[in-house]
Motif scaffolding. Structure first.
Motif, PDB file in Angstrom:
ATOM      1  N   GLY A 421     -38.368  62.968 119.318  1.00  0.00           N
ATOM      2  CA  GLY A 421     -37.779  63.197 118.007  1.00  0.00           C
ATOM      3  C   GLY A 421     -37.322  64.626 117.864  1.00  0.00           C
ATOM      4  N   PHE A 426     -43.653  61.896 119.965  1.00  0.00           N
ATOM      5  CA  PHE A 426     -44.534  61.273 118.980  1.00  0.00           C
ATOM      6  C   PHE A 426     -44.772  59.823 119.374  1.00  0.00           C
ATOM      7  CE2 PHE A 426     -40.252  60.392 117.612  1.00  0.00           C
ATOM      8  CZ  PHE A 426     -40.288  59.075 117.172  1.00  0.00           C
ATOM      9  N   PHE A 428     -46.028  55.899 117.351  1.00  0.00           N
ATOM     10  CA  PHE A 428     -46.318  55.191 116.107  1.00  0.00           C
ATOM     11  C   PHE A 428     -47.711  54.572 116.227  1.00  0.00           C
ATOM     12  CE2 PHE A 428     -41.620  55.087 115.824  1.00  0.00           C
ATOM     13  CZ  PHE A 428     -41.481  55.659 114.564  1.00  0.00           C
ATOM     14  N   GLU A 437     -47.753  54.982 111.437  1.00  0.00           N
ATOM     15  CA  GLU A 437     -47.692  56.399 111.101  1.00  0.00           C
ATOM     16  C   GLU A 437     -47.161  57.161 112.305  1.00  0.00           C
ATOM     17  OE1 GLU A 437     -50.654  60.125 109.862  1.00  0.00           O
ATOM     18  OE2 GLU A 437     -51.467  58.129 110.300  1.00  0.00           O
ATOM     19  N   ASN A 438     -46.232  58.072 112.054  1.00  0.00           N
ATOM     20  CA  ASN A 438     -45.648  58.909 113.106  1.00  0.00           C
ATOM     21  C   ASN A 438     -46.641  60.022 113.431  1.00  0.00           C
ATOM     22  OD1 ASN A 438     -44.253  60.983 114.441  1.00  0.00           O
ATOM     23  ND2 ASN A 438     -42.300  60.225 113.686  1.00  0.00           N
ATOM     24  N   GLN A 468     -39.783  50.430 118.453  1.00  0.00           N
ATOM     25  CA  GLN A 468     -39.824  51.680 117.698  1.00  0.00           C
ATOM     26  C   GLN A 468     -38.488  52.023 117.061  1.00  0.00           C
ATOM     27  OE1 GLN A 468     -40.701  51.268 120.912  1.00  0.00           O
ATOM     28  NE2 GLN A 468     -42.390  52.614 121.541  1.00  0.00           N
ATOM     29  N   SER A 473     -42.109  56.169 109.586  1.00  0.00           N
ATOM     30  CA  SER A 473     -43.490  56.288 109.122  1.00  0.00           C
ATOM     31  C   SER A 473     -43.663  55.506 107.826  1.00  0.00           C
ATOM     32  CB  SER A 473     -43.836  57.762 108.910  1.00  0.00           C
ATOM     33  OG  SER A 473     -45.208  57.900 108.641  1.00  0.00           O
TER      34      SER A 473
END
Length: 518
Positions: A421, A426, A428, A437-438, A468, A473
């Motif tokens: 990102g 990151f 999930f 949640e990221n 994804q 998020s």
């Protein structure tokens, strides 16, 4: 319209009613109907649009539940590795060049063929070398005969030395015998002289006659003459003895000459034997054998070509491929780690191919260069590989992985779960309410499709591994199986492409690793 109708009513109430035309009344009724129909149509359209809007929002709310696949964050023992691009090189490469000149009359292998040490490769026309051998053999035989002749001469001269020595011994005996005779005759001469003197004195006194006195004088003179003869005999014998010694010396000199002649003849034979051996060596050059086990390259000459000794153009090049070596370089900052773990034994090196990361070829680290390259800040390492299957070829580029040790209880996640990102990598993480949640992650290395996580999710967490692209998020998800996901392959490929665009590939190094440790 209503206002116009009011005005009409007012006018009608004030003014006296006049007779109306039937045609105008009909027109007004038509206009009124059209207006009513237009209002009803506008109301229907507005109501339908509102219902459609509501239905679309309801459908969108239903599509926000995204189907995904998930995996568990686990712990396992992972190897600590260094990865680099390696170059395959032969441990021994030999350029076969002829050591004798001649025409090639035989080629006994094919280009690209595996050859064994001692295998016959080429033969040259050897007739000139064979003739040179015969000539050298004749010279050796002739000079060996000269040596034998010199030895026979030495034997004969040694016999003469022995004879001269025997003559010397015999003459020495004669000298001693003459000396003994001289000693005896000296005694007799002294006795005769004494008698002569005594009888001469008696004669003077008249005691004896003159004849008696003269007899004794004569005996004395005879003894003196004998003594002189003995002295001359001794002198002659000593002269003969001196001659014998000279003869013996001369015979010894002849023997030494004979010995020198033998040594010279033997040296000539040795030189001839060397020439013969050299001719045999030249003959051996007419047959060219493989000096090592390896694979033959392109054959640069064909049958019938004439080649020159020690030519700069090789006939063929043989490269050893079993075993084979892979050279690769690592940053100098990793050198202390390599030295540390090498003290515990040999380190394992695995190589894979750019188009096949699943199959590796194992080997061991055998060489660490003694100098760091100042231009690149790296140091060269070399690993040895048995290469029994023959997958490695000299000059080939491969991915080399040096295993230093193992890290127990490392946190690992599937590589496809890690995304790139704007703020870094990151994953999930799935929450209990089936939302995601990221969570930022720090990846230290990638091993066999698993990313080793230094910071981020904890063991036991569930993370999204596919789907994804449709998540943010807080998005709602549902867990799907591979059988219910017709787009799983497409989503997975898209996820990998996005991660690859971020500069990190599976099996490669994370941005943090800086090109060294895994």
């Amino acid at each position: 319209m209503n206002h116009d109708i009011s005005n009409d009513l007012t006018e009608n109430s004030i003014k006296p009613e006049l007779p109306r035309s039937p045609k105008k009344k009909k027109i007004r009724l038509v206009l009124l109907g059209v207006i009513l129909l237009a209002g009803l149509g506008f109301l229907g359209i507005y109501t339908g649009a509102a219902k459609s809007d509501k239905a679309e929002k309801s459908g969108r709310n239903k599509q926000q539940v995204t189907p995904v696949t998930v995996a568990m964050v686990t712990q396992k023992t992972v190897p600590i590795q260094l990865q680099a691009i390696g170059n395959v090189q032969s441990g021994s490469t030999v350029a076969i060049t002829p050591q004798a000149s001649g025409r090639i009359i035989g080629v006994y292998f094919k280009k690209g063929q595996d050859v064994k040490k001692g295998q016959l490769l080429f033969t040259l026309d050897d007739r000139s070398q064979a003739a040179a051998i015969q000539q050298a053999q004749g010279i050796v035989a002739k000079d060996q005969a000269s040596v034998q002749q010199a030895r026979d001469t030495l034997t004969r001269d040694l016999g003469q030395v022995d004879q001269a020595r025997a003559t010397l011994v015999k003459d020495q005996a004669l000298v001693r015998q003459a000396q003994a005779t001289l000693a005896k005759d000296q005694a007799q001469a002294q006795f005769a002289q004494g008698q002569s003197d005594r009888y001469s004195a008696l004669y003077k006194k008249g005691a004896i006659s003159l004849d008696q006195a003269q007899q004794y004088v004569s005996n004395s003179k005879s003894a003196t003459a004998t003594l002189q003869a003995d002295r001359e005999a001794i002198a002659n014998a000593e002269a003969v003895l001196k001659s014998d010694r000279v003869a013996l010396t001369n015979a010894g000199a002849v023997v030494k000459g004979d010995q020198a002649a033998i040594a010279n003849a033997q040296a000539v034979v040795v030189s001839d034997q060397g020439a013969l051996d050299n001719s045999k060596v030249q003959l051996s050059y007419a047959k060219i054998y493989a000096p090592i086990d390896g694979r033959a390259g392109n054959i640069l000459v064909t049958l019938g070509n004439v080649v020159q000794a020690n030519s700069t153009t090789p006939l063929v090049t043989i490269s050893q491929i079993r075993p084979i070596q892979v050279a690769f370089s690592i940053p100098e900052t990793n050198l202390p780690q390599v030295q540390k773990y090498m003290q515990n034994g040999k380190l394992k090196v695995d190589v894979t191919f750019p188009n096949d990361q699943t199959h590796s070829v194992p080997g061991t680290l055998t060489f660490v260069n003694n100098t760091v390259d100042n231009t690149t800040g790296t140091i060269q390492l070399i690993g040895d590989f048995d290469n029994t299957q023959g997958h490695l070829f000299p000059g080939q580029f491969v991915n080399a992985t040096l295993t230093l040790t193992e890290q127990p209880n490392a946190t690992v996640v599937p590589s496809q779960a890690v995304q790139n990102g704007p703020d870094g990598q990151f994953v999930f993480v799935v929450k209990p309410d089936m939302t995601v949640e990221n969570v930022p992650v720090t990846v230290s290395s990638t091993i066999n499709g698993l990313d080793v996580v230094e910071k981020g999710p904890q063991p036991g967490d569930k993370i999204v591994t596919d789907g994804q692209a449709n998540l943010v998020s807080g998005s709602k998800i549902r867990v799907k199986t591979a059988g219910n996901n017709p787009n799983a392959g497409e989503n997975s490929s898209k996820s990998r492409r996005e991660r690859g665009a971020g500069g990190r590939e599976q099996g490669g190094e994370s941005p943090k690793s800086g090109g060294g440790e895994s």
